[in-house]
Design a protein around this motif. Structure first.
Motif, PDB file in Angstrom:
ATOM      1  N   ALA A 337     -28.675 -14.302  11.172  1.00  0.00           N
ATOM      2  CA  ALA A 337     -29.097 -13.578   9.972  1.00  0.00           C
ATOM      3  C   ALA A 337     -30.511 -14.041   9.632  1.00  0.00           C
ATOM      4  O   ALA A 337     -30.714 -14.985   8.858  1.00  0.00           O
ATOM      5  N   VAL A 338     -31.497 -13.383  10.221  1.00  0.00           N
ATOM      6  CA  VAL A 338     -32.889 -13.839  10.120  1.00  0.00           C
ATOM      7  C   VAL A 338     -33.370 -13.861   8.676  1.00  0.00           C
ATOM      8  O   VAL A 338     -34.025 -14.814   8.235  1.00  0.00           O
ATOM      9  N   GLY A 339     -33.043 -12.815   7.921  1.00  0.00           N
ATOM     10  CA  GLY A 339     -33.496 -12.765   6.530  1.00  0.00           C
ATOM     11  C   GLY A 339     -32.978 -13.929   5.709  1.00  0.00           C
ATOM     12  O   GLY A 339     -33.727 -14.547   4.927  1.00  0.00           O
ATOM     13  N   ALA A 340     -31.704 -14.255   5.875  1.00  0.00           N
ATOM     14  CA  ALA A 340     -31.117 -15.372   5.135  1.00  0.00           C
ATOM     15  C   ALA A 340     -31.744 -16.694   5.545  1.00  0.00           C
ATOM     16  O   ALA A 340     -31.986 -17.573   4.699  1.00  0.00           O
ATOM     17  N   LEU A 341     -32.045 -16.843   6.834  1.00  0.00           N
ATOM     18  CA  LEU A 341     -32.673 -18.080   7.299  1.00  0.00           C
ATOM     19  C   LEU A 341     -34.091 -18.222   6.748  1.00  0.00           C
ATOM     20  O   LEU A 341     -34.505 -19.315   6.334  1.00  0.00           O
ATOM     21  N   GLU A 342     -34.842 -17.129   6.757  1.00  0.00           N
ATOM     22  CA  GLU A 342     -36.212 -17.201   6.233  1.00  0.00           C
ATOM     23  C   GLU A 342     -36.206 -17.496   4.736  1.00  0.00           C
ATOM     24  O   GLU A 342     -37.068 -18.232   4.232  1.00  0.00           O
ATOM     25  N   ALA A 343     -35.232 -16.937   4.020  1.00  0.00           N
ATOM     26  CA  ALA A 343     -35.126 -17.224   2.587  1.00  0.00           C
ATOM     27  C   ALA A 343     -34.781 -18.684   2.355  1.00  0.00           C
ATOM     28  O   ALA A 343     -35.323 -19.321   1.438  1.00  0.00           O
ATOM     29  N   ALA A 344     -33.885 -19.234   3.191  1.00  0.00           N
ATOM     30  CA  ALA A 344     -33.525 -20.644   3.056  1.00  0.00           C
ATOM     31  C   ALA A 344     -34.732 -21.536   3.337  1.00  0.00           C
ATOM     32  O   ALA A 344     -34.987 -22.510   2.612  1.00  0.00           O
ATOM     33  N   ARG A 345     -35.493 -21.200   4.369  1.00  0.00           N
ATOM     34  CA  ARG A 345     -36.672 -21.998   4.675  1.00  0.00           C
ATOM     35  C   ARG A 345     -37.692 -21.920   3.541  1.00  0.00           C
ATOM     36  O   ARG A 345     -38.300 -22.930   3.162  1.00  0.00           O
ATOM     37  N   ALA A 346     -37.894 -20.728   2.980  1.00  0.00           N
ATOM     38  CA  ALA A 346     -38.853 -20.575   1.882  1.00  0.00           C
ATOM     39  C   ALA A 346     -38.451 -21.438   0.677  1.00  0.00           C
ATOM     40  O   ALA A 346     -39.305 -22.061   0.024  1.00  0.00           O
ATOM     41  N   LYS A 347     -37.154 -21.486   0.395  1.00  0.00           N
ATOM     42  CA  LYS A 347     -36.683 -22.319  -0.721  1.00  0.00           C
ATOM     43  C   LYS A 347     -36.890 -23.796  -0.425  1.00  0.00           C
ATOM     44  O   LYS A 347     -37.257 -24.572  -1.308  1.00  0.00           O
ATOM     45  N   MET A 348     -36.678 -24.179   0.813  1.00  0.00           N
ATOM     46  CA  MET A 348     -36.900 -25.571   1.176  1.00  0.00           C
ATOM     47  C   MET A 348     -38.383 -25.930   1.119  1.00  0.00           C
ATOM     48  O   MET A 348     -38.753 -27.032   0.701  1.00  0.00           O
ATOM     49  N   GLU A 349     -39.248 -24.993   1.524  1.00  0.00           N
ATOM     50  CA  GLU A 349     -40.686 -25.260   1.482  1.00  0.00           C
ATOM     51  C   GLU A 349     -41.183 -25.479   0.060  1.00  0.00           C
ATOM     52  O   GLU A 349     -42.130 -26.243  -0.161  1.00  0.00           O
ATOM     53  N   LYS A 350     -40.553 -24.798  -0.908  1.00  0.00           N
ATOM     54  CA  LYS A 350     -40.952 -25.012  -2.303  1.00  0.00           C
ATOM     55  C   LYS A 350     -40.645 -26.433  -2.749  1.00  0.00           C
ATOM     56  O   LYS A 350     -41.361 -27.007  -3.571  1.00  0.00           O
ATOM     57  N   VAL A 351     -39.586 -26.998  -2.211  1.00  0.00           N
ATOM     58  CA  VAL A 351     -39.223 -28.379  -2.545  1.00  0.00           C
ATOM     59  C   VAL A 351     -40.028 -29.356  -1.695  1.00  0.00           C
ATOM     60  O   VAL A 351     -40.503 -30.380  -2.198  1.00  0.00           O
ATOM     61  N   PHE A 352     -40.204 -29.041  -0.411  1.00  0.00           N
ATOM     62  CA  PHE A 352     -40.924 -29.915   0.516  1.00  0.00           C
ATOM     63  C   PHE A 352     -42.094 -29.149   1.135  1.00  0.00           C
ATOM     64  O   PHE A 352     -41.978 -28.569   2.228  1.00  0.00           O
ATOM     65  N   PRO A 353     -43.254 -29.121   0.480  1.00  0.00           N
ATOM     66  CA  PRO A 353     -44.406 -28.374   1.005  1.00  0.00           C
ATOM     67  C   PRO A 353     -44.871 -28.840   2.374  1.00  0.00           C
ATOM     68  O   PRO A 353     -45.568 -28.099   3.080  1.00  0.00           O
ATOM     69  N   VAL A 354     -44.496 -30.064   2.781  1.00  0.00           N
ATOM     70  CA  VAL A 354     -44.897 -30.579   4.089  1.00  0.00           C
ATOM     71  C   VAL A 354     -44.391 -29.682   5.207  1.00  0.00           C
ATOM     72  O   VAL A 354     -44.926 -29.687   6.326  1.00  0.00           O
ATOM     73  N   LEU A 355     -43.409 -28.855   4.929  1.00  0.00           N
ATOM     74  CA  LEU A 355     -42.833 -27.957   5.930  1.00  0.00           C
ATOM     75  C   LEU A 355     -43.719 -26.739   6.193  1.00  0.00           C
ATOM     76  O   LEU A 355     -43.578 -26.080   7.229  1.00  0.00           O
ATOM     77  N   LYS A 356     -44.635 -26.442   5.272  1.00  0.00           N
ATOM     78  CA  LYS A 356     -45.459 -25.246   5.424  1.00  0.00           C
ATOM     79  C   LYS A 356     -46.331 -25.348   6.677  1.00  0.00           C
ATOM     80  O   LYS A 356     -46.951 -26.370   6.948  1.00  0.00           O
ATOM     81  N   GLY A 357     -46.365 -24.263   7.429  1.00  0.00           N
ATOM     82  CA  GLY A 357     -47.177 -24.222   8.641  1.00  0.00           C
ATOM     83  C   GLY A 357     -46.495 -24.772   9.875  1.00  0.00           C
ATOM     84  O   GLY A 357     -47.009 -24.615  10.982  1.00  0.00           O
ATOM     85  N   VAL A 358     -45.343 -25.402   9.709  1.00  0.00           N
ATOM     86  CA  VAL A 358     -44.607 -25.928  10.861  1.00  0.00           C
ATOM     87  C   VAL A 358     -43.887 -24.762  11.536  1.00  0.00           C
ATOM     88  O   VAL A 358     -43.199 -23.984  10.866  1.00  0.00           O
TER      89      VAL A 358
END
Length: 441
Positions: A337-358
């Protein structure tokens, strides 16, 4: 495609007989094979694809006691002891680390929910505690959000699903177990009212005991010998990232996303709040069994239409020249479920910005073998002597896998069981025992 899984050597010739045949080369099946072989039992594992090809390599990689149903707690305590000595047991590093797990609380209702689990766990809560403030912040370096609190278990850990089951399988081979790959079991043979062996795509193996550890396939195979096993397949999706500099070392779950630091430096990320069930004949066959849990958890289960005839959980009539359904579906590899995974990653990036660009390196999905009470079946079947079931781990099987395999081996041989197996008996589904999962993630 599923995640890359460490290889297991093939090449064993199918024997004409064995003491025990295990159907399924996931972590439960190969763990049972290891402990049976160590007991001197002649054991053959028949795997239609490759070892850990399905859910055993596609899960989150959590080895947790925290949040489990109280009925599973004695077994997971034993499993975590095994994980602590896994290198000695299998002779390899499978990535097990006691980095702790967090259930992050957004508000007081979350705190109350997880506090309820600690109360129900009693003495099994061990080192679990509710933490907040500085203690919580230290476990979430780089976090840009403050959570109300978290349930924390330092002794829980993580391991690598793509390494663990294959390493256990190789250890089982060294102990004397035979592991047959691309060897689908088409049916279970019976004589005189008891199990007498299996028919594979390569012929008959006579055996006095057959262990069905086929994950999402188990209900179908059991039904072929008249055993109704209420179990449904639930699709869950996961992604993995490239290596991340910084970030938390352990694993955590909260509303909208869950993560686990990987041995390769990246993260496994998922949305732990929703999974999908593809409607099949079993959905209606076991509707009454699953109605209680569906009525409580309907927000977290998305329904989709499946293939009622040709799909892996459909009627799938055997067609001339096509072999069995199991051969036509060597490895279940559902679309994530690509959409759900991308939404989960986006929520995690808001908490951990270090994930952005990885970069996201891969996304995959797998089918979880779920029971009506979210507790596995690890049990002989009284109505068919020689049949033992080890399935229905409901998304909890990886962490508990080594101990579940040991318990299965004990039940096969009649030795003193590792833990009291009463909670896992098959007959609870047919003797009127109510199925009611408890709180937990």
């Amino acid at each position: 495609m599923g995640p890359p899984v460490d290889p297991v050597p093939a090449g064993d010739i199918q024997p004409k007989s064995a003491d025990v045949v295990i159907v399924g080369g996931g972590i439960i099946g190969v763990s049972a094979a290891l402990f049976l072989a160590k007991k001197g039992i002649s054991v053959v594992v028949c795997e239609k694809g490759h070892v850990a090809g399905e859910q055993s390599s596609r899960n989150w990689g959590w080895c947790r006691r925290m949040g489990r149903d109280p009925r599973e707690l004695p077994l997971i305590v034993e499993a975590l002891k095994m994980w602590g000595g896994i290198e000695e047991l299998v002779g390899e590093d499978v990535g097990f680390r006691r980095t702790g797990i967090l259930y992050l609380c957004q508000d007081e209702s979350d705190v109350d929910h997880h506090a309820g689990w600690m109360k129900s766990a009693g003495d099994y809560a061990l080192d679990t505690s509710m933490i907040e403030g500085k203690a919580l912040a230290e476990l979430m370096p780089g976090a840009q959000k403050t959570f109300r609190a978290a349930l924390h278990t330092p002794s829980d850990g993580r391991a690598e699903p793509q390494k663990a089951a294959p390493a256990i399988a190789r250890a089982a081979q060294r102990a004397g177990a035979r592991i047959l790959l691309r060897c689908a079991v088409r049916e279970i043979e019976t004589e005189g009212g008891r199990v007498s062996g299996v028919v594979t795509e390569n012929g008959l193996i006579r055996a006095g005991t057959v262990v069905v550890a086929g994950g999402a396939w188990s209900s179908r195979l059991c039904r072929s010998v008249g055993i109704g096993l209420p179990q449904l397949a639930v699709r869950s999706s996961v992604m993995r990232t490239g290596p991340v500099q910084g970030g938390p070392e352990g694993a955590a779950w909260t509303e909208g996303f869950a993560y686990r630091k990987r041995l390769d430096g990246g993260y496994t990320i998922a949305d732990g709040t929703i999974s999908y069930h593809h409607l099949s004949p079993d959905s209606f066959r076991y509707f009454a069994d699953f109605l209680p849990i569906l009525s409580r958890e309907w927000r977290s289960v998305g329904l989709r239409f499946g293939d009622f005839v040709g799909g892996p959980f459909g009627l799938s009539p055997r067609l001339e020249g096509e072999g069995s359904t199991y051969e036509r579906h060597r490895t279940l590899d559902p679309a994530p479920a690509v959409g759900a995974l991308e939404a989960a990653r986006a929520k995690m990036e808001k908490v951990f910005p270090v994930l952005k660009g990885v970069p996201t390196l891969q996304r995959w999905a797998g089918f979880i073998d779920a029971t009506p009470d979210a507790v596995p079946v690890i049990s002989p079947v009284k109505s068919l002597p020689g049949l033992v079931i080890a399935t229905g781990f409901s998304g909890h099987g990886f962490g508990i896998g080594p101990a579940a395999g040991r318990l299965t081996a004990d039940l096969v041989t009649g030795d003193t069981p590792l833990v009291d197996p009463q909670a896992f008996r098959y007959e609870r589904f047919i003797d009127g025992t109510k199925h009611r999962p408890t709180t937990g993630v």
